[in-house]
Motif scaffolding. Structure first.
Motif, mmCIF file in Angstrom:
data_model
loop_
_atom_site.group_PDB
_atom_site.id
_atom_site.type_symbol
_atom_site.label_atom_id
_atom_site.label_comp_id
_atom_site.label_asym_id
_atom_site.label_seq_id
_atom_site.Cartn_x
_atom_site.Cartn_y
_atom_site.Cartn_z
ATOM 1 N N VAL A 84 81.638 -3.903 -19.262
ATOM 2 C CA VAL A 84 81.812 -2.456 -19.350
ATOM 3 C C VAL A 84 82.653 -1.968 -18.173
ATOM 4 N N ASN A 85 83.599 -1.082 -18.449
ATOM 5 C CA ASN A 85 84.438 -0.532 -17.379
ATOM 6 C C ASN A 85 83.741 0.697 -16.794
ATOM 7 N N MET A 86 82.871 0.456 -15.803
ATOM 8 C CA MET A 86 82.107 1.560 -15.217
ATOM 9 C C MET A 86 83.010 2.544 -14.479
ATOM 10 N N TRP A 87 84.125 2.052 -13.934
ATOM 11 C CA TRP A 87 85.049 2.956 -13.248
ATOM 12 C C TRP A 87 85.531 4.018 -14.232
ATOM 13 N N LEU B 268 73.726 5.799 -19.348
ATOM 14 C CA LEU B 268 74.891 4.943 -19.147
ATOM 15 C C LEU B 268 76.064 5.648 -18.482
ATOM 16 N N ARG B 269 75.875 6.909 -18.071
ATOM 17 C CA ARG B 269 76.951 7.573 -17.321
ATOM 18 C C ARG B 269 77.048 6.983 -15.913
ATOM 19 N N LEU B 270 75.955 6.420 -15.406
ATOM 20 C CA LEU B 270 75.970 5.837 -14.064
ATOM 21 C C LEU B 270 75.602 4.348 -14.078
ATOM 22 N N ALA B 271 74.465 4.017 -14.620
ATOM 23 C CA ALA B 271 73.988 2.630 -14.724
ATOM 24 C C ALA B 271 74.152 1.827 -13.432
ATOM 25 N N PRO B 272 73.610 2.284 -12.297
ATOM 26 C CA PRO B 272 73.798 1.535 -11.045
ATOM 27 C C PRO B 272 73.132 0.170 -11.064
ATOM 28 N N PHE B 273 72.238 -0.065 -12.014
ATOM 29 C CA PHE B 273 71.565 -1.358 -12.079
ATOM 30 C C PHE B 273 72.049 -2.186 -13.261
ATOM 31 N N GLY B 274 73.153 -1.782 -13.852
ATOM 32 C CA GLY B 274 73.640 -2.483 -15.023
ATOM 33 C C GLY B 274 72.838 -2.067 -16.247
ATOM 34 N N ALA B 275 72.996 -2.813 -17.315
ATOM 35 C CA ALA B 275 72.291 -2.467 -18.552
ATOM 36 C C ALA B 275 72.180 -3.702 -19.419
ATOM 37 N N GLY B 276 71.294 -3.619 -20.387
ATOM 38 C CA GLY B 276 71.169 -4.721 -21.353
ATOM 39 C C GLY B 276 70.399 -5.906 -20.801
ATOM 40 N N ARG B 277 70.692 -7.074 -21.344
ATOM 41 C CA ARG B 277 69.886 -8.258 -21.010
ATOM 42 C C ARG B 277 70.028 -8.700 -19.566
ATOM 43 N N ARG B 278 71.171 -8.386 -18.932
ATOM 44 C CA ARG B 278 71.365 -8.813 -17.535
ATOM 45 C C ARG B 278 71.099 -7.683 -16.567
ATOM 46 N N ILE B 279 70.367 -6.651 -17.007
ATOM 47 C CA ILE B 279 70.048 -5.540 -16.110
ATOM 48 C C ILE B 279 69.329 -6.068 -14.870
ATOM 49 N N CYS B 280 69.530 -5.402 -13.745
ATOM 50 C CA CYS B 280 68.952 -5.859 -12.472
ATOM 51 C C CYS B 280 67.422 -5.951 -12.564
ATOM 52 N N PRO B 281 66.863 -7.159 -12.331
ATOM 53 C CA PRO B 281 65.412 -7.297 -12.380
ATOM 54 C C PRO B 281 64.728 -6.647 -11.169
ATOM 55 N N GLY B 282 65.519 -6.302 -10.132
ATOM 56 C CA GLY B 282 64.939 -5.665 -8.942
ATOM 57 C C GLY B 282 65.021 -4.151 -8.991
#
Ligand code: HEM
Length: 114
Positions: free
Chosen positions: A2-5, A37-51
């Motif tokens: 995803v192009n978060m920029w 999903l406008r920000l998603a600082p921890f990513g999203a989906g299956r690889r979302i940040c576990p922390g």
């Protein structure tokens, strides 16, 4: 990937997207705890940040401690340069370097009394 920029600079999503305006988040419209999903600082989906939850409850403490115990000043030999470079993600062209001065009791006294 995803192009978060592109998302975080989309004028259809943000007012004045290129302006540094942290107060835009004060109205509570965007909540990083949700899957917004406008920000998603921890990513999203299956690889979302576990922390994510650990980060959310501790990051305020980390920042508060770093500001409380150190005075942060610019490294004059490596001045701050906000240029960006697009690699795998959008990164600072010149990595940020800063000098952390430990606040001594004397300095702390100065801060509290001035
Ligand atoms: C404010 C704090 C944090 C932020 C902003 C953050 C952000 C991120 C982001 C953006 C990703 C990539 C997600 C993706 O690929 O979609 C990630 C992955 C990851 N984070 Fe964090 N993180 C934070 C704290 C933590 C903490 C405290 C831990 C562990 C204790 C942690 C462990 C991980 C791990 C293991 C991955 C890799 C997950 C995977 O690839 O499956 N993070 N994080």
């Amino acid at each position: 990937m995803v192009n978060m920029w592109a998302i975080t600079h989309d004028p259809g999503v943000w007012v004045d997207p290129l302006v540094f305006k942290p107060e835009r988040f004060l109205n509570g419209d965007v909540d990083v705890k949700d899957g917004d999903l406008r920000l998603a600082p921890f990513g999203a989906g299956r690889r979302i940040c576990p922390g994510k939850n650990l980060g959310l409850v501790t990051v305020t403490l980390w920042v508060a401690k770093l500001v409380h115990q150190f005075q942060w000043v610019q490294d004059l030999a490596n001045p701050v340069d906000l240029s960006e470079v697009l690699r795998l993600s959008c990164e600072m062209k010149k990595p940020l370097q800063a000098v952390a001065l430990q606040r001594t009791d004397e300095l702390m006294h100065l801060f509290i009394t001035t």
